[in-house]
Enzyme design. Structure first.
Site, PDB file in Angstrom:
ATOM      1  N   LYS A 184       0.801  -1.175   0.117  1.00  0.00           N
ATOM      2  CA  LYS A 184      -0.033  -0.055   0.138  1.00  0.00           C
ATOM      3  C   LYS A 184       0.965   1.207   0.078  1.00  0.00           C
ATOM      4  O   LYS A 184       1.617   1.519   0.985  1.00  0.00           O
ATOM      5  CB  LYS A 184      -1.080  -0.008   1.140  1.00  0.00           C
ATOM      6  N   SER A 242       2.855   6.030  12.496  1.00  0.00           N
ATOM      7  CA  SER A 242       2.418   6.654  13.733  1.00  0.00           C
ATOM      8  C   SER A 242       1.995   5.384  14.680  1.00  0.00           C
ATOM      9  O   SER A 242       1.674   4.417  14.378  1.00  0.00           O
ATOM     10  CB  SER A 242       1.192   7.439  13.558  1.00  0.00           C
ATOM     11  N   ARG A 243       2.014   5.568  15.941  1.00  0.00           N
ATOM     12  CA  ARG A 243       1.545   4.739  17.013  1.00  0.00           C
ATOM     13  C   ARG A 243       0.051   4.250  16.612  1.00  0.00           C
ATOM     14  O   ARG A 243      -0.172   3.336  16.800  1.00  0.00           O
ATOM     15  CB  ARG A 243       1.538   5.300  18.307  1.00  0.00           C
ATOM     16  N   GLY A 245      -1.711   4.507  13.757  1.00  0.00           N
ATOM     17  CA  GLY A 245      -1.796   3.451  12.621  1.00  0.00           C
ATOM     18  C   GLY A 245      -1.401   2.215  13.107  1.00  0.00           C
ATOM     19  O   GLY A 245      -2.232   1.253  12.588  1.00  0.00           O
ATOM     20  N   GLY A 246      -0.061   2.038  13.546  1.00  0.00           N
ATOM     21  CA  GLY A 246       0.351   0.735  13.874  1.00  0.00           C
ATOM     22  C   GLY A 246      -0.477  -0.020  14.840  1.00  0.00           C
ATOM     23  O   GLY A 246      -0.756  -1.178  14.606  1.00  0.00           O
ATOM     24  N   GLU A 265       6.802  -0.537  13.265  1.00  0.00           N
ATOM     25  CA  GLU A 265       7.720   0.282  13.713  1.00  0.00           C
ATOM     26  C   GLU A 265       6.953   1.760  14.033  1.00  0.00           C
ATOM     27  O   GLU A 265       6.385   2.253  13.099  1.00  0.00           O
ATOM     28  CB  GLU A 265       8.924   0.426  13.075  1.00  0.00           C
ATOM     29  N   CYS A 302      12.965   8.107  12.694  1.00  0.00           N
ATOM     30  CA  CYS A 302      12.456   7.373  13.685  1.00  0.00           C
ATOM     31  C   CYS A 302      13.739   7.209  14.952  1.00  0.00           C
ATOM     32  O   CYS A 302      13.264   6.807  16.090  1.00  0.00           O
ATOM     33  CB  CYS A 302      12.133   6.053  13.350  1.00  0.00           C
ATOM     34  N   GLU A 393       6.579  10.935  21.604  1.00  0.00           N
ATOM     35  CA  GLU A 393       7.498  11.557  20.608  1.00  0.00           C
ATOM     36  C   GLU A 393       6.730  12.782  19.932  1.00  0.00           C
ATOM     37  O   GLU A 393       5.661  12.859  19.683  1.00  0.00           O
ATOM     38  CB  GLU A 393       7.402  10.396  19.389  1.00  0.00           C
TER      39      GLU A 393
HETATM   40  P1  NAP Z   1       0.536   7.199   9.620  1.00  0.00           P
HETATM   41  O1  NAP Z   1      -0.552   8.254   9.663  1.00  0.00           O
HETATM   42  O2  NAP Z   1       0.801   6.304  10.672  1.00  0.00           O
HETATM   43  O3  NAP Z   1       0.356   6.456   8.123  1.00  0.00           O
HETATM   44  C1  NAP Z   1       1.120   5.331   7.683  1.00  0.00           C
HETATM   45  C2  NAP Z   1       0.419   4.521   6.820  1.00  0.00           C
HETATM   46  O4  NAP Z   1      -0.452   3.815   7.518  1.00  0.00           O
HETATM   47  C3  NAP Z   1      -0.616   5.222   5.549  1.00  0.00           C
HETATM   48  O5  NAP Z   1      -0.572   4.288   4.734  1.00  0.00           O
HETATM   49  C4  NAP Z   1      -1.909   5.372   6.434  1.00  0.00           C
HETATM   50  O6  NAP Z   1      -2.947   5.419   5.457  1.00  0.00           O
HETATM   51  C5  NAP Z   1      -1.813   3.898   7.177  1.00  0.00           C
HETATM   52  N1  NAP Z   1      -2.831   4.163   8.289  1.00  0.00           N
HETATM   53  C6  NAP Z   1      -2.763   5.049   9.459  1.00  0.00           C
HETATM   54  N2  NAP Z   1      -3.631   5.164  10.253  1.00  0.00           N
HETATM   55  C7  NAP Z   1      -4.269   3.880   9.787  1.00  0.00           C
HETATM   56  C8  NAP Z   1      -5.589   3.288  10.442  1.00  0.00           C
HETATM   57  N3  NAP Z   1      -6.027   3.764  11.422  1.00  0.00           N
HETATM   58  N4  NAP Z   1      -5.839   2.385   9.890  1.00  0.00           N
HETATM   59  C9  NAP Z   1      -5.426   1.855   8.834  1.00  0.00           C
HETATM   60  N5  NAP Z   1      -4.279   2.270   8.111  1.00  0.00           N
HETATM   61  C10 NAP Z   1      -3.678   3.518   8.680  1.00  0.00           C
HETATM   62  O7  NAP Z   1       1.951   7.868   9.392  1.00  0.00           O
HETATM   63  P2  NAP Z   1       2.557   9.126   8.476  1.00  0.00           P
HETATM   64  O8  NAP Z   1       1.373   9.691   7.658  1.00  0.00           O
HETATM   65  O9  NAP Z   1       3.705   8.679   8.048  1.00  0.00           O
HETATM   66  O10 NAP Z   1       2.711  10.328   9.684  1.00  0.00           O
HETATM   67  C11 NAP Z   1       1.765  10.638  10.779  1.00  0.00           C
HETATM   68  C12 NAP Z   1       2.553  10.561  11.983  1.00  0.00           C
HETATM   69  O11 NAP Z   1       3.237   9.316  11.970  1.00  0.00           O
HETATM   70  C13 NAP Z   1       3.888  11.494  11.944  1.00  0.00           C
HETATM   71  O12 NAP Z   1       3.470  12.841  12.358  1.00  0.00           O
HETATM   72  C14 NAP Z   1       4.612  10.711  13.150  1.00  0.00           C
HETATM   73  O13 NAP Z   1       4.345  11.085  14.623  1.00  0.00           O
HETATM   74  C15 NAP Z   1       4.297   9.482  12.953  1.00  0.00           C
HETATM   75  N6  NAP Z   1       5.617   9.143  12.039  1.00  0.00           N
HETATM   76  C16 NAP Z   1       6.532   8.292  12.791  1.00  0.00           C
HETATM   77  C17 NAP Z   1       7.667   7.746  12.365  1.00  0.00           C
HETATM   78  C18 NAP Z   1       8.630   6.804  13.097  1.00  0.00           C
HETATM   79  O14 NAP Z   1       9.557   6.136  12.446  1.00  0.00           O
HETATM   80  N7  NAP Z   1       8.711   6.850  14.195  1.00  0.00           N
HETATM   81  C19 NAP Z   1       7.669   7.587  10.784  1.00  0.00           C
HETATM   82  C20 NAP Z   1       6.686   8.166  10.198  1.00  0.00           C
HETATM   83  C21 NAP Z   1       5.632   8.882  10.830  1.00  0.00           C
HETATM   84  P3  NAP Z   1      -3.521   6.853   5.097  1.00  0.00           P
HETATM   85  O15 NAP Z   1      -2.696   7.125   3.768  1.00  0.00           O
HETATM   86  O16 NAP Z   1      -4.777   6.723   4.805  1.00  0.00           O
HETATM   87  O17 NAP Z   1      -3.103   7.848   6.229  1.00  0.00           O
END
Ligand code: NAP
Length: 525
Positions: A184, A242-243, A245-246, A265, A302, A393
């Site tokens: 995806k 994100s936490r 999403g994970g 992660e 990260c 974080e």
């Molecule tokens: P994200 O919101 O977690 O999205 C990553 C992937 O997961 C995207 O494909 C997203 O789909 C999917 N997703 C998110 N929430 C979901 C859910 N509830 N159910 C199913 N799929 C889901 O991460 P991001 O867009 O990269 O960044 C947002 C935040 O994540 C950042 O502000 C940061 O806090 C954190 N982040 C942390 C790290 C790290 O390594 N620690 C790295 C990147 C981001 P969609 O495209 O539809 O949202």
């Protein structure tokens, strides 16, 4: 290659039929062409069905055939040339040199897995030969090797548009293990994803592999992502983000009729411990190193050093003066997405508004959208221990320094922390005893412990661990970087009493693959 806005379902380039979206140039907030459409439920199912259909043939390919496939992917990515870098720059705001480096790392990662496949250690072959005369009971012939789990759903990460996206670490390790990958794409870089997806598709065709070995889908996480994780043909998940999403993916995977592993992660604040002698002897150098690590890539790593623990006193005061001087010269950098910038701003505002937290200094303000103005804050150990919100974080170039009174307090601070990807020790010889006493606590908390280095920069190699206890990852027994990450997508099978001719090559007596196997407790040479 040109951008078409199409997904790749096996060998076919198809338009999604779900909602439309565009990439956004975060430097200007302008929409980028072409338009992309999310996958429908039927299209998700088609990709999973093709992956499942490909699995039988793909898992039977030899390690060297899969190694050649990974090398072909690397060659196809390199052949994309500067068009890939230009598109990635437009979609992520990341500078050219960083993306060129990331492309090199992505291709090196694929080639490193090819070497690992050929070396064969990953099969972890264990043979206990039959002992028919053993008393009181005979022993049967038992032979174990690792086999692939099945199709893997990979979620591209926003912060590594190449090295942790379509052909990044999760995909490379899944394909190396013998698992088809259904990716995806991250919605922030669909054009980059499409280009890399086309490169992988070329390699699939060039190597004569079944088309379902690789598919690339666009669309929202709650539809396409959860659809993938819920599909019975998907057997494992790789995720960085994100936490929230994970955790959503972990929950979805656990509530399936057949639960599956999710290697997510998520979040880490990567504590850095400044020990007294090191701070006294080289505070200025440490301050410079810290600010450089904190602000690298707008802090969107990260492993960004988001927490410092340092002894109160004159050496710390001098360290902070240099941190402030350095930080005030740091230009604001474009962040990856408007959403990430908003989350960063909210996190910084919460720290600034906290009654027990004081700002040390800020970087230069930006003059366009989505600019990350670096920030360092300070608090004391009591305040940090009293408020879990301070352990959260803030993704981007923001850090909190916690001053402690004595080394005994450091143990309390470490015990209070959640799981981490890294923990860093800045120490000199006079600090060894104190550091030694803390090592057991550090190993309980982190996947990688560093001495006199900075945690940003993760080597892709055999010994790397990029993992750690929750919430750094959802499974502390794994790494998502380095060749050991292949283990996430394998499981052991033991064959008992098989005649030699029925055994897979890796387990046969003649050892036709030339593996170093564990036979009756002894390693073959
Ligand atoms: P994200 O919101 O977690 O999205 C990553 C992937 O997961 C995207 O494909 C997203 O789909 C999917 N997703 C998110 N929430 C979901 C859910 N509830 N159910 C199913 N799929 C889901 O991460 P991001 O867009 O990269 O960044 C947002 C935040 O994540 C950042 O502000 C940061 O806090 C954190 N982040 C942390 C790290 C790290 O390594 N620690 C790295 C990147 C981001 P969609 O495209 O539809 O949202």
């Amino acid at each position: 290659m040109t951008l078409t806005g199409k997904m790749l379902i096996g060998g076919a380039a198809v338009s999604g039929v779900g909602s439309v979206f565009h990439a956004i140039d975060p430097a200007t907030d302008q929409l980028l062409d072409p338009a992309y459409h999310g996958a429908s439920r039927t299209q998700v199912e088609q990709a999973c069905a093709l992956a499942w259909a490909a699995f039988d043939d793909y898992r039977e390919t030899t390690p060297s055939a899969r190694a050649a496939f990974l090398e072909a992917i690397a060659e196809s990515i390199e052949a994309l040339g500067e068009a890939l870098i230009e598109r990635a720059m437009a979609e992520t705001g990341l500078p050219q040199a960083r993306l060129q480096g990331e492309r090199a790392r992505t291709c090196q990662q694929l080639r490193t897995f090819a070497r690992t496949l050929r070396a064969g250690e990953w099969l972890d072959v264990r043979i206990d030969r039959a002992q028919p005369q053993r008393q009181p009971l005979p022993r049967p012939d038992l032979r174990q090797r690792q086999v692939p789990l099945g199709p893997v759903a990979v979620f591209g990460a926003s912060n590594f548009p190449l090295a942790f996206s379509v052909a990044g670490g999760d995909t490379a390790s899944a394909l190396a293990a013998g698992c088809p990958a259904v990716v995806k794409a991250h919605g922030a870089h669909p054009g980059t994803s499409e280009l890399v997806g086309q490169a992988v598709r070329q390699a699939v065709a060039r190597c004569g592999l079944p088309e379902g070995v690789f598919s690339l889908l666009f669309g929202a996480g709650r539809e396409v992502g959860l659809g993938l994780v819920g599909d019975p043909r998907i057997k494992a998940v790789g995720f960085t983000g994100s936490r929230g999403g994970g955790l959503a993916l972990c929950q979805a995977a656990q509530s399936r009729p057949e639960p599956i592993p999710v290697y997510a992660e998520m979040s880490s604040i990567n504590p850095v411990l400044l020990f007294p002698a090191a701070l006294e002897a080289r505070g200025e150098e440490l301050a410079q190193g810290f600010v450089a690590s904190l602000t690298l890539g707008a802090g969107q790593f990260c492993t960004n050093p988001g927490l410092l623990l340092a002894p109160r006193g004159a050496a710390l005061d001098r360290f902070l003066v240099t941190v402030a001087e350095q930080l005030r010269q740091c230009p604001a950098q474009v962040m990856l997405t408007p959403g990430i910038h908003q989350a960063f701003s909210a996190g910084v505002e919460a720290l600034a508004a906290h009654p027990q937290v004081t700002k040390v200094a800020s970087g230069l303000p930006g003059d366009g959208p989505n600019r990350c103005q670096a920030q360092v804050f300070i608090t004391d150990a009591e305040a940090f221990l009293a408020d879990q919100a301070l352990h959260t974080e803030v993704f981007g170039a923001a850090a909190l320094l916690v001053q402690y009174d004595d080394v005994a307090q450091v143990r309390h601070l470490l015990d209070a922390l959640e799981g981490q990807l890294t923990a860093t020790l800045q120490l000199d010889a006079a600090d060894f005893d104190a550091a030694h006493a803390l090592l057991p606590a550090l190993e309980l908390k982190a996947g990688r412990v560093l001495v006199n280095a900075w945690p940003t920069g993760v080597e892709v190699c055999d010994a790397m661990v990029h993992g750690g206890p929750f919430p750094a990852t959802s499974d502390a027994r794994s790494t998502s970087v380095g060749t050991a990450s292949i283990r996430r997508f394998l499981r052991p099978v033991c064959l008992q009493g098989f005649p030699d001719g029925l055994l897979p090559l890796a387990l046969r007596d003649a050892n036709p693959l030339g593996l170093r196997r564990l036979i009756d407790g002894e390693r073959e040479v």
